[in-house]
Design a protein around this motif. Structure first.
Motif, PDB file in Angstrom:
ATOM      1  N   PHE A  69      -6.995   9.328 -10.676  1.00  0.00           N
ATOM      2  CA  PHE A  69      -7.770  10.042  -9.656  1.00  0.00           C
ATOM      3  C   PHE A  69      -8.891   9.164  -9.118  1.00  0.00           C
ATOM      4  N   MET A  70      -9.598   8.471 -10.032  1.00  0.00           N
ATOM      5  CA  MET A  70     -10.743   7.680  -9.602  1.00  0.00           C
ATOM      6  C   MET A  70     -10.320   6.487  -8.759  1.00  0.00           C
ATOM      7  N   PHE A  71      -9.205   5.840  -9.164  1.00  0.00           N
ATOM      8  CA  PHE A  71      -8.823   4.628  -8.445  1.00  0.00           C
ATOM      9  C   PHE A  71      -7.881   4.909  -7.279  1.00  0.00           C
ATOM     10  N   GLY A  72      -7.179   6.032  -7.345  1.00  0.00           N
ATOM     11  CA  GLY A  72      -6.170   6.250  -6.311  1.00  0.00           C
ATOM     12  C   GLY A  72      -6.386   7.514  -5.508  1.00  0.00           C
TER      13      GLY A  72
ATOM     14  N   PHE B  22     -10.365  18.935  -4.669  1.00  0.00           N
ATOM     15  CA  PHE B  22      -9.073  18.275  -4.831  1.00  0.00           C
ATOM     16  C   PHE B  22      -8.759  18.079  -6.313  1.00  0.00           C
ATOM     17  N   PHE B  23      -9.809  17.970  -7.121  1.00  0.00           N
ATOM     18  CA  PHE B  23      -9.675  17.576  -8.521  1.00  0.00           C
ATOM     19  C   PHE B  23      -8.633  18.372  -9.338  1.00  0.00           C
ATOM     20  N   PRO B  24      -8.631  19.716  -9.291  1.00  0.00           N
ATOM     21  CA  PRO B  24      -7.683  20.440 -10.159  1.00  0.00           C
ATOM     22  C   PRO B  24      -6.219  20.082  -9.901  1.00  0.00           C
TER      23      PRO B  24
ATOM     24  N   GLY C 121      -7.442  17.927 -27.465  1.00  0.00           N
ATOM     25  CA  GLY C 121      -6.123  17.452 -27.024  1.00  0.00           C
ATOM     26  C   GLY C 121      -5.992  17.515 -25.518  1.00  0.00           C
ATOM     27  N   VAL C 122      -6.457  18.616 -24.934  1.00  0.00           N
ATOM     28  CA  VAL C 122      -6.391  18.766 -23.476  1.00  0.00           C
ATOM     29  C   VAL C 122      -7.171  17.641 -22.790  1.00  0.00           C
ATOM     30  N   VAL C 123      -8.386  17.377 -23.301  1.00  0.00           N
ATOM     31  CA  VAL C 123      -9.215  16.330 -22.697  1.00  0.00           C
ATOM     32  C   VAL C 123      -8.510  14.978 -22.784  1.00  0.00           C
ATOM     33  N   LEU C 124      -7.930  14.684 -23.974  1.00  0.00           N
ATOM     34  CA  LEU C 124      -7.226  13.405 -24.135  1.00  0.00           C
ATOM     35  C   LEU C 124      -6.099  13.271 -23.107  1.00  0.00           C
ATOM     36  N   SER C 125      -5.391  14.390 -22.863  1.00  0.00           N
ATOM     37  CA  SER C 125      -4.262  14.326 -21.928  1.00  0.00           C
ATOM     38  C   SER C 125      -4.723  14.129 -20.498  1.00  0.00           C
ATOM     39  N   MET C 126      -5.980  14.488 -20.217  1.00  0.00           N
ATOM     40  CA  MET C 126      -6.469  14.377 -18.838  1.00  0.00           C
ATOM     41  C   MET C 126      -6.930  12.969 -18.497  1.00  0.00           C
ATOM     42  N   ILE C 127      -7.234  12.156 -19.539  1.00  0.00           N
ATOM     43  CA  ILE C 127      -7.868  10.862 -19.264  1.00  0.00           C
ATOM     44  C   ILE C 127      -7.047   9.982 -18.303  1.00  0.00           C
ATOM     45  N   PRO C 128      -5.739   9.794 -18.552  1.00  0.00           N
ATOM     46  CA  PRO C 128      -4.989   8.948 -17.616  1.00  0.00           C
ATOM     47  C   PRO C 128      -4.982   9.515 -16.201  1.00  0.00           C
ATOM     48  N   ALA C 129      -4.833  10.853 -16.092  1.00  0.00           N
ATOM     49  CA  ALA C 129      -4.846  11.475 -14.768  1.00  0.00           C
ATOM     50  C   ALA C 129      -6.181  11.227 -14.079  1.00  0.00           C
ATOM     51  N   LEU C 130      -7.242  11.255 -14.876  1.00  0.00           N
ATOM     52  CA  LEU C 130      -8.587  11.036 -14.342  1.00  0.00           C
ATOM     53  C   LEU C 130      -8.746   9.606 -13.828  1.00  0.00           C
ATOM     54  N   VAL C 131      -8.205   8.662 -14.574  1.00  0.00           N
ATOM     55  CA  VAL C 131      -8.277   7.256 -14.162  1.00  0.00           C
ATOM     56  C   VAL C 131      -7.543   7.067 -12.838  1.00  0.00           C
TER      57      VAL C 131
ATOM     58  N   PRO D 193       0.816  -1.223   0.000  1.00  0.00           N
ATOM     59  CA  PRO D 193       0.000   0.000   0.000  1.00  0.00           C
ATOM     60  C   PRO D 193       0.849   1.273   0.000  1.00  0.00           C
ATOM     61  N   GLY D 194       1.941   1.276   0.752  1.00  0.00           N
ATOM     62  CA  GLY D 194       2.838   2.430   0.763  1.00  0.00           C
ATOM     63  C   GLY D 194       3.472   2.640  -0.603  1.00  0.00           C
ATOM     64  N   LEU D 195       3.866   1.512  -1.223  1.00  0.00           N
ATOM     65  CA  LEU D 195       4.467   1.601  -2.559  1.00  0.00           C
ATOM     66  C   LEU D 195       3.473   2.163  -3.563  1.00  0.00           C
ATOM     67  N   ALA D 196       2.207   1.789  -3.400  1.00  0.00           N
ATOM     68  CA  ALA D 196       1.177   2.294  -4.319  1.00  0.00           C
ATOM     69  C   ALA D 196       1.096   3.810  -4.213  1.00  0.00           C
ATOM     70  N   ILE D 197       1.187   4.343  -2.994  1.00  0.00           N
ATOM     71  CA  ILE D 197       1.145   5.801  -2.826  1.00  0.00           C
ATOM     72  C   ILE D 197       2.319   6.447  -3.563  1.00  0.00           C
ATOM     73  N   VAL D 198       3.521   5.885  -3.374  1.00  0.00           N
ATOM     74  CA  VAL D 198       4.693   6.440  -4.050  1.00  0.00           C
ATOM     75  C   VAL D 198       4.498   6.402  -5.564  1.00  0.00           C
ATOM     76  N   GLY D 199       4.009   5.273  -6.069  1.00  0.00           N
ATOM     77  CA  GLY D 199       3.824   5.123  -7.510  1.00  0.00           C
ATOM     78  C   GLY D 199       2.780   6.082  -8.066  1.00  0.00           C
ATOM     79  N   ILE D 200       1.659   6.192  -7.370  1.00  0.00           N
ATOM     80  CA  ILE D 200       0.575   7.061  -7.847  1.00  0.00           C
ATOM     81  C   ILE D 200       1.010   8.525  -7.836  1.00  0.00           C
ATOM     82  N   LEU D 201       1.693   8.935  -6.763  1.00  0.00           N
ATOM     83  CA  LEU D 201       2.181  10.318  -6.696  1.00  0.00           C
ATOM     84  C   LEU D 201       3.177  10.596  -7.818  1.00  0.00           C
TER      85      LEU D 201
END
Lengths: 290, 320
Positions: free
Chosen positions: A273-276, B137-139, A261-271, A207-215
C-alpha cells in the motif's frame, strides 16, 4: 489538479467568505469523523494486539498501548505455524504475480501491436470472461485439479490464477499507448518481432507491469474463497485461512493473540500500500471510463 | 489478407504505410515465423483461459443437469436440480438475503462514497485531500477474512467496543451477532466499511473530469451549495454513477468472505448468501449438480441486472 470550487470562490462576493470558511470547517469535521470510523477499527486492532493477553477484554478500550507487550505475538508463533503460512502465501502470491505479468505482457502486446485473423473477436472473448463470477467456475476447476492429482497442493491455487483477463486488458491499453513507429524502427534495424518486444516494448511497459503485479499481489494475498476450497491440510493453508483457523482453535482464548495474527498478516499488504498506492488506485479504476 | 498476416508489427491505424514497412522483404522462414508469432504470444493466456474459464463455464452449465457426488457415476436428471434448488427453502432464503444485502449495501456504499468524494474534492488543502483519499482507500487492501475477524470482536455483545461506545450515549447492549437482524446489519456494515473506498475512487475520478466552466456558469446563474450539486454535479456524474453501481452490484452479489467468517450464515439462515449455498452444496454436501444449478441461476441474475441497468441508463445517464 485544479480544484473545482477554488476558481468559483475567486469570483464569489467577499461578504460570503466567512460563511464559506465555516462550511469548509464543517466539511473537514465530517471527513475527519468518517476517517476515524475507517481507521479506528484498524488502530484498535493494532493497539489490542500489543496489550497483554489478560487485558485484551478491558473496557473502556485503550487506544494507546501504554505498556506495549509482545506476548501475544509470541503466542501466535507458538499456536500457529506463521512462518509456514507466510511462506505459502508468499510463494502462491509471488508466482501468481510473476505469472500474470509475463502472460499478460505477451498477450497484451499481441492484442495491441500484432495483426492476426480474429484479433477483435478473441479480445472480446477475453473481456467477456471478466464478467463470469468465480463461484460459477469453481466446481469444474476443482474437479479438473482433482482429476490431474493436484488437489490440496499450492499449485492448485497458482496455476488457475495465472491467465488474467484484466491484466491482459490493462497491458493491451498500456501497449496501445506506445507508438507503433518503434516497431518499424526496430524492423529497419533488423530486429526480429520477438526481439522488438523483448528489447523495445517490454522495458517501456514496466510501469504497466508493476500495476498488474501489485494488483495480483494484493488480491491473492487476501484471497479466501479459493484457498478454502482447494486446500485441505493445514500445511498447505495460506495466511487468511490460517487466521480463521486460529480463531476457531482459540475459542474462548485471548483476543490479543488472534489480533496479533491479523496484524502480522496485514504487514505485507501495508508495505504494498505504501509503495504502490498510486499504482493500485490506477489499476483498480482502469477501464472504468474514469 | 496475406499482407495483414505477414506484417505482425504493422500499424493498425496506418494501413497505407505497410507498403514501405515491407521493404525489408522477410525471408520465407521469417514470414512463417511471423504468421505463428502472434499465437505464440497469446498461447499462455488463451490456453489457460480455455482450460480454467471457458471449459468450466460449459462444464458448469452441463453439470447443472446431472446428479453427481464425485464418487459414483453422474446421472442425467434434466431440470430436476433446478426444480429442487428453486423449492429448497434455504436456497430461497439465501437468494432473498443476497438481494436485500445488495440493495442496502450498494445504496449505503454509493451514497457514502459520493458524499465523501464531493466533500474531499471541494476546497481543501491538498495534504488533507491526500490523507482522506488514502484513509478511505485503505480498507480495500486488507483481506476480508482479517477484517471480519477483528470486526467480530468489535461487535461482541459484552466486551465489544461498538456496544461500549453505544453505552456512552445510553443505548443498551445490542446482541449484534446472535440475532438475525443484528448479524445482517453487521455483515452489511463490515462489507460497506471495506468496500466504499472503491466507489469513492471512481467518484473522485468522475468529479475531476467535470469542467470547471460548468460550475462557473451555474454560479453565474445563481446556483449555490446543494442546488449546485443537485443540478450540475449529479447529472454530469451520471456515467460514473452507472459504472460504479454496476460494479458495486456485481461485487455485492458475490459476497462470501464476510458472512462466512462473521456468522457462518447464521443465526438460522439469516446471513446465508447465494455464493455460500453454492459452496455448501458442492463442498459440504457433495451435490455438485445442484451447486452448478445455483451457480447458473446466479449468473443469469447477474447478467439480467447488468443488462437492465444499461437499458435504464439510456434514459437517465447524461453524457456531455
Amino acid at each position: 489538479m485544479t480544484l473545482i470550487s477554488e476558481r468559483v470562490e475567486t469570483t464569489a462576493p467577499v461578504a460570503t467568505r466567512r460563511k464559506r470558511d465555516w462550511s469548509v470547517a464543517g466539511r473537514i469535521a465530517a471527513l475527519l469523523i468518517a476517517a476515524v470510523f475507517v481507521l479506528g477499527p484498524v488502530l484498535w486492532t493494532l493497539s489490542t494486539s500489543l496489550r497483554p493477553p489478560s487485558e485484551s477484554f478491558k473496557l473502556p478500550p485503550a487506544f494507546l498501548p501504554l505498556n506495549p507487550d509482545l506476548a501475544s505475538y509470541q503466542q501466535v508463533f507458538k499456536q500457529l505455524n506463521i512462518v509456514g503460512l507466510v511462506l505459502n502465501s508468499a510463494l502462491v502470491t509471488g508466482l501468481i504475480a510473476v505469472g500474470q505479468m509475463l502472460t499478460a505482457a505477451l498477450a497484451g502486446y499481441a492484442f495491441a501491436h500484432l495483426r492476426f485473423r480474429g484479433r477483435g473477436a478473441l479480445f472480446s472473448i477475453v473481456l467477456a470472461t471478466m464478467m463470469v463470477p468465480a463461484q460459477v467456475t469453481i466446481v469444474p476447476v476443482f474437479m479438473l485439479i482433482r482429476g490431474v492429482g493436484l488437489s490440496d497442493t499450492l499449485l492448485a491455487l497458482i496455476i488457475p490464477a495465472i491467465p488474467t483477463a484484466f491484466g491482459t486488458f490493462l497491458m493491451r491499453q498500456y501497449f496501445l499507448g506506445l507508438p507503433s513507429e518503434l516497431a518499424e524502427a526496430a524492423a529497419i534495424d533488423g530486429a526480429s518481432p520477438w526481439r522488438t518486444f523483448r528489447s523495445v516494448y517490454a522495458p517501456l511497459a514496466v510501469p504497466g507491469l508493476a500495476i498488474v503485479g501489485i494488483l495480483a499481489f494484493n488480491f491473492h494475498w487476501n484471497e479466501f474463497f479459493r484457498p478454502l476450497i482447494m486446500t485441505i491440510s493445514e500445511q498447505n493453508f495460506t495466511l487468511p485461512l490460517g487466521l480463521v483457523s486460529l480463531q476457531g482453535n482459540l475459542g474462548t482464548g485471548s483476543i490479543s493473540v488472534v489480533l496479533a495474527g491479523v496484524v502480522l498478516s496485514m504487514i505485507p499488504a501495508l508495505v504494498v500500500f505504501m509503495f504502490g498506492q498510486r499504482a493500485l488506485q490506477d489499476g483498480l479504476t482502469a477501464g472504468t471510463g474514469k | 489478407m496475406s499482407t495483414a498476416t505477414s506484417t505482425p508489427t504493422g500499424t493498425g491505424k496506418q494501413p497505407g504505410r505497410q507498403a514501405t514497412h515491407k521493404h525489408s522483404q522477410p525471408s520465407k522462414r521469417g514470414r512463417v515465423q511471423q504468421r505463428w508469432l502472434p499465437w505464440a504470444f497469446l498461447a499462455p493466456t488463451i490456453v489457460g483461459m480455455g482450460i480454467f474459464t471457458l471449459l468450466p463455464i460449459v462444464a458448469s452449465l452441463a453439470l447443472a443437469f446431472f446428479r453427481w457426488d464425485i464418487i459414483s457415476a453422474p446421472t442425467f436428471v434434466g431440470f430436476d436440480n433446478f426444480a429442487e434448488v428453486v423449492q429448497d427453502p434455504t436456497v430461497r432464503v439465501s437468494f432473498l438475503n443476497t438481494i436485500v444485502f445488495v440493495i442496502v449495501a450498494v445504496a449505503l456504499q454509493l451514497g457514502l462514497a459520493l458524499g465523501l468524494a464531493i466533500m474531499v474534492q471541494e476546497k481543501l488543502p491538498s495534504w488533507l485531500r491526500v490523507f482522506f483519499r488514502s484513509a478511505f482507500f485503505f480498507p480495500l487492501i486488507l483481506s476480508a477474512a482479517s477484517v471480519s475477524i477483528f470486526m467480530r470482536y468489535l461487535f461482541n455483545e459484552q466486551f465489544g467496543v461498538v456496544n461500549w461506545l453505544l453505552s456512552l450515549v445510553g443505548v443498551p447492549a445490542v446482541p449484534w451477532l446472535t440475532t438475525p437482524g443484528g448479524s445482517a446489519a453487521v455483515v452489511i456494515l463490515v462489507y460497506v466499511w471495506q468496500n466504499f473506498g472503491f466507489s469513492f475512487l471512481l467518484f473522485i475520478g468522475g468529479l475531476a473530469s467535470i469542467p470547471v466552466e460548468t460550475y462557473e456558469a451555474a454560479s453565474i446563474d445563481g446556483a449555490t451549495g446543494w442546488r449546485k450539486h443537485f443540478y450540475v454535479t449529479l447529472p454530469l456524474l451520471s456515467p460514473t454513477t452507472l459504472v460504479a453501481s454496476v460494479m458495486a452490484i456485481i461485487n455485492a452479489l458475490q459476497v462470501f468472505d464476510q458472512p462466512y467468517v462473521l456468522t457462518r450464515g447464521g443465526p438460522g439462515d439469516s446471513t446465508r448468501t447465494a455464493v455460500m449455498v453454492i459452496f455448501e452444496s458442492a463442498f459440504q454436501r457433495l451435490e455438485f449438480g445442484q451447486a452448478s444449478a445455483i451457480g447458473v441461476i446466479l449468473t443469469l441474475i447477474i447478467m439480467a441486472i447488468t443488462a437492465a441497468q444499461f437499458r435504464l441508463s439510456k434514459r437517465f445517464v447524461f453524457y456531455q
